[in-house]
Design a protein around this motif. Structure first.
Motif, PDB file in Angstrom:
ATOM      1  N   PRO A  45      22.806 -48.067  23.868  1.00 27.45           N
ATOM      2  CA  PRO A  45      22.270 -47.624  25.172  1.00 27.45           C
ATOM      3  C   PRO A  45      22.397 -46.122  25.458  1.00 27.45           C
ATOM      4  O   PRO A  45      23.033 -45.722  26.433  1.00 27.45           O
ATOM      5  CB  PRO A  45      23.104 -48.428  26.161  1.00 27.45           C
ATOM      6  N   GLU A  46      21.748 -45.289  24.625  1.00 28.26           N
ATOM      7  CA  GLU A  46      21.804 -43.820  24.822  1.00 28.26           C
ATOM      8  C   GLU A  46      21.471 -43.403  26.259  1.00 28.26           C
ATOM      9  O   GLU A  46      22.049 -42.467  26.805  1.00 28.26           O
ATOM     10  CB  GLU A  46      20.800 -43.114  23.896  1.00 28.26           C
ATOM     11  N   TYR A  47      20.472 -44.108  26.826  1.00 31.51           N
ATOM     12  CA  TYR A  47      19.978 -43.765  28.168  1.00 31.51           C
ATOM     13  C   TYR A  47      21.071 -43.792  29.238  1.00 31.51           C
ATOM     14  O   TYR A  47      20.912 -43.216  30.306  1.00 31.51           O
ATOM     15  CB  TYR A  47      18.844 -44.729  28.566  1.00 31.51           C
ATOM     16  N   ALA A  48      22.163 -44.497  28.978  1.00 34.61           N
ATOM     17  CA  ALA A  48      23.184 -44.658  30.016  1.00 34.61           C
ATOM     18  C   ALA A  48      24.420 -43.796  29.766  1.00 34.61           C
ATOM     19  O   ALA A  48      25.418 -43.904  30.478  1.00 34.61           O
ATOM     20  CB  ALA A  48      23.589 -46.119  30.116  1.00 34.61           C
ATOM     21  N   TYR A  56      29.644 -44.916  29.315  1.00 42.57           N
ATOM     22  CA  TYR A  56      28.298 -45.411  29.616  1.00 42.57           C
ATOM     23  C   TYR A  56      28.270 -46.056  30.995  1.00 42.57           C
ATOM     24  O   TYR A  56      29.173 -46.816  31.359  1.00 42.57           O
ATOM     25  CB  TYR A  56      27.864 -46.399  28.541  1.00 42.57           C
ATOM     26  N   ALA A  64      18.378 -51.253  33.169  1.00 49.52           N
ATOM     27  CA  ALA A  64      17.531 -51.291  31.969  1.00 49.52           C
ATOM     28  C   ALA A  64      17.281 -52.737  31.541  1.00 49.52           C
ATOM     29  O   ALA A  64      16.181 -53.084  31.104  1.00 49.52           O
ATOM     30  CB  ALA A  64      18.197 -50.513  30.838  1.00 49.52           C
TER      31      ALA A  64
END
Ligand SMILES: [Zn+2]
Ligand SMILES: [Zn+2]
Length: 174
Positions: A45-48, A56, A64
């Protein structure tokens, strides 16, 4: 508990060991008589990722998940290997919205102990079924601040929380 028709999906995310979702799914069956499917692995989960905290953001991850749909499932438990936080807490073992569809848990602070992971997953699942924290220290819905408390928490719900879950399940069944 009687068998229930709630469709539970357990989704591994990132580099969680293959055995982890299996152990969690078997605890759903063993302790709640719910059969849980293991879903295809999702990307890390890079986005978080929060650069400042190097952790994270659990709320962003749950958001997501909402856009992933998982239409065939009533409740979905995400299993992560990364360290999760929510504002106000330095870290969380897991996170769920009360009565929501998605819960997430992290193995990061559980020292590779999968029984702990199963406890956290069942606890968060309780939240998804509208259960709040329980004062009874001999109840899975008791809030654990750390590993020691988590280890002292049993793998079952007290009679009040069990009765509540039963009635939540019977609503789903109809
Ligand atoms: Zn909780
Ligand atoms: Zn309880």
């Amino acid at each position: 508990m009687k068998p229930v028709n709630i469709r539970v999906g357990v989704v591994p995310v990132g580099e969680v060991p293959e055995i982890a979702p299996k152990v969690i799914a078997s605890h759903f069956l063993g302790y709640l008589n719910l059969s849980a499917d293991i879903l295809p692995r999702l990307e890390h989960p890079e986005y978080a990722f929060d650069k400042r905290r190097c952790q994270y953001n659990a709320a962003l991850i749950i958001k997501a998940f909402e856009s992933e749909h998982f239409d065939s499932y009533d409740k979905v438990i995400g299993v992560f290997d990364v360290d999760l936080f929510v504002p106000l807490f330095t870290h969380v073992f897991g996170e769920a919205r009360l009565g929501g569809k998605y819960a997430i848990i992290s193995l990061f602070r559980l020292e590779k102990n999968l029984e702990r992971a199963a406890k956290v997953a069942l606890h968060e699942f309780g939240h998804l079924c509208h259960l709040e924290h329980c004062r009874d220290i001999k109840c899975l819905m008791h809030f654990s601040k750390g590993l020691e408390e988590l280890d002292n928490t049993p793998l079952y719900f007290c009679k009040y929380c069990s009765a509540y879950l039963e009635s939540a399940f019977s609503r789903v069944r109809t």
